[in-house]
Design a protein around this motif. Structure first.
Motif, PDB file in Angstrom:
ATOM      1  N   HIS A  45       0.842  -1.183   0.000  1.00 37.30           N
ATOM      2  CA  HIS A  45       0.000   0.000   0.000  1.00 37.30           C
ATOM      3  C   HIS A  45       0.883   1.241   0.000  1.00 37.30           C
ATOM      4  CE1 HIS A  45      -2.485  -3.161   1.743  1.00 37.30           C
ATOM      5  NE2 HIS A  45      -3.554  -2.428   1.499  1.00 37.30           N
ATOM      6  N   SER A  72      -1.739   0.357  -9.302  1.00 38.45           N
ATOM      7  CA  SER A  72      -2.938  -0.033  -8.551  1.00 38.45           C
ATOM      8  C   SER A  72      -3.971  -0.673  -9.470  1.00 38.45           C
ATOM      9  CB  SER A  72      -3.533   1.155  -7.802  1.00 38.45           C
ATOM     10  OG  SER A  72      -4.044   2.105  -8.697  1.00 38.45           O
ATOM     11  N   LYS A  78      -2.082  -1.118  -3.551  1.00 37.92           N
ATOM     12  CA  LYS A  78      -3.297  -0.367  -3.259  1.00 37.92           C
ATOM     13  C   LYS A  78      -2.850   1.055  -2.967  1.00 37.92           C
ATOM     14  CE  LYS A  78      -6.153  -4.204  -2.016  1.00 37.92           C
ATOM     15  NZ  LYS A  78      -7.249  -4.680  -1.197  1.00 37.92           N
ATOM     16  N   LEU A  79      -3.604   2.019  -3.488  1.00 40.99           N
ATOM     17  CA  LEU A  79      -3.213   3.415  -3.436  1.00 40.99           C
ATOM     18  C   LEU A  79      -4.237   4.213  -2.640  1.00 40.99           C
ATOM     19  CD1 LEU A  79      -1.212   5.575  -4.500  1.00 40.99           C
ATOM     20  CD2 LEU A  79      -2.648   5.731  -6.555  1.00 40.99           C
ATOM     21  N   ASN A 165      -8.894  -0.866  -5.383  1.00 40.52           N
ATOM     22  CA  ASN A 165      -7.462  -0.612  -5.263  1.00 40.52           C
ATOM     23  C   ASN A 165      -7.062   0.848  -5.125  1.00 40.52           C
ATOM     24  OD1 ASN A 165      -6.502  -3.323  -5.353  1.00 40.52           O
ATOM     25  ND2 ASN A 165      -7.123  -3.358  -7.486  1.00 40.52           N
ATOM     26  N   ILE A 166      -8.032   1.753  -5.219  1.00 43.15           N
ATOM     27  CA  ILE A 166      -7.760   3.182  -5.023  1.00 43.15           C
ATOM     28  C   ILE A 166      -8.843   3.751  -4.116  1.00 43.15           C
ATOM     29  CG2 ILE A 166      -7.510   5.454  -6.085  1.00 43.15           C
ATOM     30  CD1 ILE A 166      -6.747   4.074  -8.708  1.00 43.15           C
TER      31      ILE A 166
END
Length: 190
Positions: A45, A72, A78-79, A165-166
Motif C-alpha cells: 500500500h 494499482s 493499493k493506493l 485498489n484506489i
C-alpha cells in the motif's frame, strides 16, 4: 502488509503513521522527493499524504502519481490519497481542481456513508464527522476510471472516492476531529 506514506512536508503525516502503528501495521515514511519509481514493488500500500499548496506545486511528481495509479489498476499495490494526495490522484485521472467557495480549515463536517457493498461493513449506513483542511476541491467529471462509490460535499465537490485498489479522501481521516479513523483506513488496508 507493508505501507509507505509519502510525506509532502505536512505534520499530519505523523498522525497517519501513528494511526497505522496503532493498528499493528508495518509502516514507513519517505519524503516524496526521495521516492524512486521502482520502490513501489516493496510495499503493498502507498499513501499519498496531505501537504501544503496546490497540485501545480507538484507537477514534477505527476509522472510518479500516474505510475502508482497504473500499478494499482494492475493490482500491484493499493493506493490511498489523503487531502493533497486525493487531489493529486484525481487530477491524474482527469478531474479538475478548483478553489472552494468557502475554504474549510480545521472544521468538522458530517458526511453520510451509504449502505453500499463498496464499503467495509463498519462504514455502511453511517454518518461520520470528518475534519477538513482545504481550500481546493475536486470536481466531478466523467473519467475513464469508475470508482465504486463517491461521496460529495455541500458544494458538489468529491469528498471520498472508493474502489478496490484506489481510495481517496479529501478530509483528514487521521485527524482527531474525524470519527472512525481506523475504519476509514480499513476501507483499503485489508
Amino acid at each position: 502488509m507493508r505501507v509507505l506514506i509519502l510525506d509532502f512536508e505536512d505534520s499530519f503525516t505523523y498522525n497517519i503513521f501513528s494511526t497505522l502503528k496503532s493498528m499493528n501495521i508495518e509502516v514507513e515514511i519517505l519524503h516524496y522527493r526521495g521516492f524512486q519509481i521502482d520502490m513501489g514493488e516493496y510495499f503493498s500500500h502507498i499513501i499519498l499524504g496531505p501537504g501544503p499548496g496546490h497540485i501545480e506545486d507538484y507537477v514534477d511528481f505527476s509522472f510518479v502519481v500516474s505510475k502508482l495509479i497504473l500499478d494499482s489498476l494492475s493490482e500491484k499495490i493499493k493506493l490511498i490519497g489523503i487531502c493533497l494526495g486525493h487531489q493529486l490522484i484525481q487530477h491524474e485521472l482527469g478531474r479538475s481542481i478548483s478553489r472552494l467557495g468557502t475554504p474549510i480549515h480545521g472544521q468538522s463536517q458530517s458526511i453520510f456513508f451509504p449502505d453500499s457493498n463498496a464499503l467495509v461493513k463498519e462504514l455502511r449506513s453511517r454518518e461520520l464527522e470528518v475534519q477538513l483542511y482545504n481550500s481546493w476541491a475536486v470536481r466531478p467529471r466523467d473519467i475513464d476510471y469508475n470508482f465504486d462509490l463517491e461521496i460529495l460535499g455541500s458544494e458538489g465537490e468529491i469528498l471520498a472516492s472508493i474502489s478496490k485498489n484506489i481510495v481517496t479522501y479529501q478530509f483528514h481521516c487521521e485527524s482527531i476531529g474525524t470519527s472512525c479513523q481506523q475504519e476509514l483506513f480499513s476501507q483499503i488496508l485489508v
